[in-house]
Scaffold this active site. Structure first.
Site, mmCIF file in Angstrom:
data_model
loop_
_atom_site.group_PDB
_atom_site.id
_atom_site.type_symbol
_atom_site.label_atom_id
_atom_site.label_comp_id
_atom_site.label_asym_id
_atom_site.label_seq_id
_atom_site.Cartn_x
_atom_site.Cartn_y
_atom_site.Cartn_z
ATOM 1 N N GLU A 155 29.054 37.563 42.776
ATOM 2 C CA GLU A 155 27.880 38.181 42.149
ATOM 3 C C GLU A 155 28.259 39.216 41.093
ATOM 4 O OE1 GLU A 155 25.300 39.545 45.283
ATOM 5 O OE2 GLU A 155 25.149 37.555 46.193
ATOM 6 N N GLU A 263 25.657 28.629 49.577
ATOM 7 C CA GLU A 263 24.789 29.411 50.476
ATOM 8 C C GLU A 263 23.380 28.813 50.507
ATOM 9 O OE1 GLU A 263 24.876 33.617 49.683
ATOM 10 O OE2 GLU A 263 27.009 33.619 49.183
#
Length: 327
Positions: A155, A263
């Site tokens: 991220e 995910e």
């Protein structure tokens, strides 16, 4: 192909200790079906508490072929104070995976979140560089040979495709990416090294374009990035799943050897939506696998949206059955 109609039964998990139940689950393993189509794994996330939950563990053992630690390998869990490491939770998952022949995706080495304050407060370049190197080296060498792939950085992009403002980018600029990947390669040369992010679900989105541009540049500069992970958290008001194939194709165009859905959860968990993502990975040759972000809705970080393949009673949903039937 063995279809999974039996999983729809309301009594399927009435006796999780039963070898017959385990046998039926294993005969309809979503991992086995996916691997039969040339992929490496179909996995899920977990950690010690969930692996000690007999209902959850039985499904993990029978139906999934890969594990990602949900929290136990994040910085605040492993090195809460400088130089003081706590490996109990991570060791449990790694040992479980070894015993049960599961691949592991290590998650995650450098991330702005769940980061101890002692790291966030560093302002000196040399100090932060050494802290990153020591953290990565200590962890990766401990699990050398046990972890198939690592999310080395996680991220690191804003929604406009530029680097996220974090202690790492503030102090080191984008060079923290090179430092992290080079350190990781040296620590475990055989592990696949990933950059992982969310909202990479449309090829035309600025964040996806930024990821593609930066990764191409870093690869050209010799940064040892092996893969890009697309978290793929889908919501009703977010990106449509119809963009999954195009997005994975764009990520693969960077020249990395692997891409993966890392995910996955989908609000409402419709069969059509899950099949769209599964087919996207099947259609992109360098997409090696899919990890769903949990087993049961009961334990999901988005539990109110019912996003997973098993409901709160650990019953397989229609989406699970549809994937098995399609494969």
């Amino acid at each position: 192909m063995v279809h999974l109609k039996a999983l729809a039964s309301g009594t399927l998990f009435a006796s999780l200790a039963s070898s017959a139940v385990i046998s039926r689950q294993a005969a309809a393993s979503i991992n086995d079906a996916f691997v039969a189509h040339g992929k490496k794994y179909f996995g899920t996330c977990s950690d010690q508490a969930l692996l000690q939950n007999s209902q959850n563990e039985a499904i993990v053992r029978a139906d999934f072929g890969q594990l990602t630690p949900e929290n136990s390998m994040k910085w605040d869990a492993l090195e809460p104070s400088q130089g003081s490491f706590s490996f109990a939770g991570a060791d449990f998952l790694a040992d479980y995976a070894k015993t049960n022949n599961k691949l592991v995706r290590g998650h995650t080495l450098v991330w702005h979140s769940q980061l101890p304050s002692w790291v966030q407060g560093i302002t000196d370049k040399d100090t932060l560089t050494e802290v990153i190197k020591n953290h990565i080296t200590t962890i990766m060498q401990r699990y050398k040979g046990q972890i198939y792939a690592w999310d080395v950085v996680n991220e690191i992009f804003d929604e406009d495709g530029t680097l996220r403002d974090s202690v790492f980018s503030q102090v080191l600029g984008e060079d923290f990416v090179r430092i992290a990947f080079e350190t990781a390669r040296e620590a475990d040369p055989n592990a696949k090294l990933y950059i992982n992010d969310y909202n990479l679900d449309s090829a035309d989105y600025a964040k996806t374009k930024g990821m593609v541009s930066y990764v191409k540049k870093w690869l050209d500069a010799g940064v040892p990035i092996d893969g890009i992970g697309s978290q793929s958290h889908y919501s009703a008001n977010g990106f449509p799943v119809s963009g999954a194939k195009g997005a994975l194709t764009a990520l693969a165009s960077t020249g990395v050897s692997e891409v993966a859905v890392t995910e996955l959860d989908i609000e409402g968990a419709s069969s059509e939506s899950y099949l769209e993502v599964v087919n996207a990975c099947l259609d992109v040759s360098s997409c090696v696998g899919i990890t769903v972000w949990g087993v049961s809705d009961k334990d999901s970080w988005r539990s109110s949206t019912s996003p997973l393949l098993f409901d709160s009673n650990y019953q397989a949903k229609d989406a699970y059955n549809a994937i098995i039937d399609a494969l």
